[in-house]
Design a protein around this motif. Structure first.
Motif, PDB file in Angstrom:
ATOM      1  N   HIS A 166       0.834  -1.206   0.000  1.00 22.48           N
ATOM      2  CA  HIS A 166       0.000   0.000   0.000  1.00 22.48           C
ATOM      3  C   HIS A 166       0.868   1.255   0.000  1.00 22.48           C
ATOM      4  N   LEU A 167       1.955   1.235   0.779  1.00 17.07           N
ATOM      5  CA  LEU A 167       2.863   2.385   0.815  1.00 17.07           C
ATOM      6  C   LEU A 167       3.459   2.652  -0.557  1.00 17.07           C
ATOM      7  N   LEU A 168       3.920   1.604  -1.237  1.00 14.69           N
ATOM      8  CA  LEU A 168       4.544   1.782  -2.547  1.00 14.69           C
ATOM      9  C   LEU A 168       3.522   2.166  -3.607  1.00 14.69           C
ATOM     10  N   GLU A 169       2.329   1.607  -3.525  1.00 14.76           N
ATOM     11  CA  GLU A 169       1.318   1.902  -4.528  1.00 14.76           C
ATOM     12  C   GLU A 169       0.891   3.369  -4.485  1.00 14.76           C
ATOM     13  N   LYS A 170       0.863   3.947  -3.293  1.00 11.66           N
ATOM     14  CA  LYS A 170       0.430   5.337  -3.152  1.00 11.66           C
ATOM     15  C   LYS A 170       1.589   6.328  -3.248  1.00 11.66           C
ATOM     16  N   SER A 171       2.820   5.843  -3.310  1.00  9.50           N
ATOM     17  CA  SER A 171       3.984   6.742  -3.328  1.00  9.50           C
ATOM     18  C   SER A 171       4.395   7.069  -4.757  1.00  9.50           C
ATOM     19  N   ASP A 172       3.435   7.561  -5.533  1.00 10.55           N
ATOM     20  CA  ASP A 172       3.786   7.987  -6.892  1.00 10.55           C
ATOM     21  C   ASP A 172       4.132   9.470  -6.858  1.00 10.55           C
ATOM     22  N   ASN A 173       4.214  10.077  -8.005  1.00  7.75           N
ATOM     23  CA  ASN A 173       4.632  11.479  -8.080  1.00  7.75           C
ATOM     24  C   ASN A 173       3.513  12.477  -7.807  1.00  7.75           C
ATOM     25  N   SER A 174       2.337  11.985  -7.497  1.00 13.29           N
ATOM     26  CA  SER A 174       1.217  12.900  -7.262  1.00 13.29           C
ATOM     27  C   SER A 174       1.341  13.562  -5.895  1.00 13.29           C
ATOM     28  N   PHE A 175       0.682  14.698  -5.754  1.00 17.77           N
ATOM     29  CA  PHE A 175       0.736  15.445  -4.506  1.00 17.77           C
ATOM     30  C   PHE A 175      -0.235  14.884  -3.465  1.00 17.77           C
ATOM     31  N   GLU A 176      -1.069  13.912  -3.873  1.00 19.96           N
ATOM     32  CA  GLU A 176      -2.052  13.377  -2.938  1.00 19.96           C
ATOM     33  C   GLU A 176      -1.503  12.236  -2.094  1.00 19.96           C
ATOM     34  N   ALA A 177      -0.223  11.886  -2.259  1.00 17.26           N
ATOM     35  CA  ALA A 177       0.325  10.741  -1.528  1.00 17.26           C
ATOM     36  C   ALA A 177       0.249  10.955  -0.023  1.00 17.26           C
TER      37      ALA A 177
END
Length: 483
Positions: A166-177
């Motif tokens: 879950h941490l890796l899936e949400k750690s993209d370049n978006s500001f909503e992480a």
């Protein structure tokens, strides 16, 4: 003597004719014990090699005071080694939250597979590690007092695996992480550094079991690499469920030899593969294989300033995916390197991973660090690399970068063909152009002394003008003009 006599009887039965002719009773007993213990010793060695699910940091590196901060997680513990530390129990809140969010959309059949594999022989060493942790009352209470080590290992593996995915899936370049993970940006950066620590890992096969969708898993891994500035991700080998189960049951998580045909051991091993994606066959084809030295050593070729004074120029390597330097016609080509707050965590944990006895490899990362540590000694060396486009400094100043590589300069590795070949090429270059290099060295020293800044140039011109005026004054004093 009772123990020895028992060993003598067993040795005589198992190895007839071996010890009967030895008259000294103590020597006969010692050799008997050695013969009988051979099988037990081999079994212990095999068990020590099989404990590779979560290997520990080598002791001689973990005990270094200046390395300790890079081997200790700050917020989150993955696996059993750092789990009992009370200052990391705060991270369990994030682990439970993220694991719950991942489980909501997960296939419960996959979680049941993790439970089944954990109860089999695949992770037997982890079961014993978790069983020891149950003696910690505060820790056992935090996990609702599981009945045994197997259940504890299952619960911890599922929780850690779902949390990491879950941490890796949400750690993209978006500001909503930050909002989606419900965590501040500074803690999020520390957690990603925690995932780099060698003994704070989770077996990669657990992540495979929990994430059946290959594309989703590769997206998570791509986010993990991008967080650390690596854009190109190695592809995973596709395998069906039966192959995956057979691999886990027969081999556990063991990977004796490196290679991209099999899965990585864990996230840190995956990051290492991403750094070493270039085909080594194209690099080594022109290298003459010499007898390998088994001494631990450093590749001393001189600092950047010394190479420049000797007429050797430094350029950035054209292949952005290459970590390997090359030397050709007096030019040293180096890969582009970004130095930031995570660089020491990445390099020192990769070194610990490579020197771990259960991982057979060619010490590529360790050799690269030793090579770069030889080139960088002072802030001036860092400046030269920055101007050449080789090094991108995201720390406070060049001195911090020089101090970092000086700190890592204590690493010793066995000689590897590639870096030894570059060192030999530079030495041959020195010998073939010794006279020219001496002249260039003098010119380089003069340039560094008199032309390093506008003030030194002005001082040089003033000194030359003073000498010219002194000469003119002396000339007219000796040869005055007639009236």
């Amino acid at each position: 003597m009772f123990v020895f006599s028992t060993y003598e009887r067993l040795a005589s039965e198992s190895f007839p004719g071996k010890i009967e002719n030895i008259h000294d009773s103590w020597l006969r007993g010692a050799l008997s014990k050695l013969l009988i213990s051979e099988e037990n010793l081999e079994s212990k060695i095999r068990k020590s090699d099989e404990r590779n699910n979560i290997p520990r940091i080598p002791q001689h590196m973990a005990e270094r005071v200046d390395f300790r901060n890079y081997y200790e997680p700050r917020i989150i513990s993955i696996g059993p080694i750092h789990l009992p530390k009370e200052d990391l129990l705060q991270g369990k809140l994030y682990k439970d939250l993220w694991a719950a969010k991942y489980v909501q959309g997960a296939d419960f059949h996959r979680i049941q597979e993790v439970h089944r594999m954990t109860r089999q022989n695949a992770y037997i060493s982890m079961q014993f590690m978790y069983l020891d942790l149950l003696k910690n009352e505060k820790l056992a209470s935090a996990y609702d007092h599981p009945p045994d080590g197997k259940m504890f290992a299952t619960l911890a593996l599922v929780s850690d695996g779902c949390c990491v995915l879950h941490l890796l899936e949400k750690s993209d370049n978006s500001f909503e992480a930050q909002e989606e993970l419900e965590i501040s940006i500074d803690k999020l950066l520390w957690m990603h550094q925690d995932l780099l620590i060698m003994d704070n890992q989770i077996p990669f096969q657990v992540l495979r079991l929990l994430c059946e969708d290959q594309e989703r898993l590769e997206k998570c891994l791509g986010n993990f690499l991008q967080v650390h500035g690596i854009q190109t991700a190695p592809k995973l080998r596709r395998q069906n469920q039966e192959e995956q189960e057979l691999r886990l049951i027969v081999q556990g998580d063991n990977q004796e030899e490196e290679g991209n045909e099999s899965d990585p051991l864990h996230l840190l091993d995956y990051l290492r593969r991403a750094l070493l994606m270039r085909d080594l066959e194209t690099i080594h084809k022109d290298i003459r294989v010499k007898m390998r030295s088994w001494h631990l050593r450093k590749y001393r070729i001189g600092t950047i300033r010394e190479l420049r004074a000797a007429g050797i120029r430094v350029r950035r390597h054209s292949n952005i995916n290459s970590l390997y330097p090359t030397f050709n016609h007096g030019i040293l080509y180096l890969p582009e390197l970004t130095v930031d707050g995570s660089t020491a965590h990445i390099f020192l944990n990769l070194v610990a991973h490579e020197i771990w006895p259960g991982f057979r490899n060619n010490f590529a990362i360790s050799s690269f660090i030793v090579f770069m540590s030889s080139l960088i000694d002072q802030p001036e060396d860092v400046k030269e690399l920055r101007l050449a486009g080789v090094l991108i400094n995201e720390l406070a100043n060049d001195k911090e970068v020089a101090d970092l590589f000086n700190k890592m300069d204590t690493i010793l590795v066995p000689e590897t063909p590639l870096f030894a070949h570059i060192r030999d090429q530079i030495h041959v270059h020195f010998k073939s152009k010794r006279g020219k290099i001496r002249m260039l060295s003098w010119m380089g020293e003069a340039s560094n002394t008199f032309f390093r800044s506008p003030w030194t140039i002005i001082a040089l011109l003033a000194a030359v003008l003073g000498l010219v005026l002194t000469f003119i004054q002396t000339w007219f004093a000796i040869h005055p003009k007639s009236s």
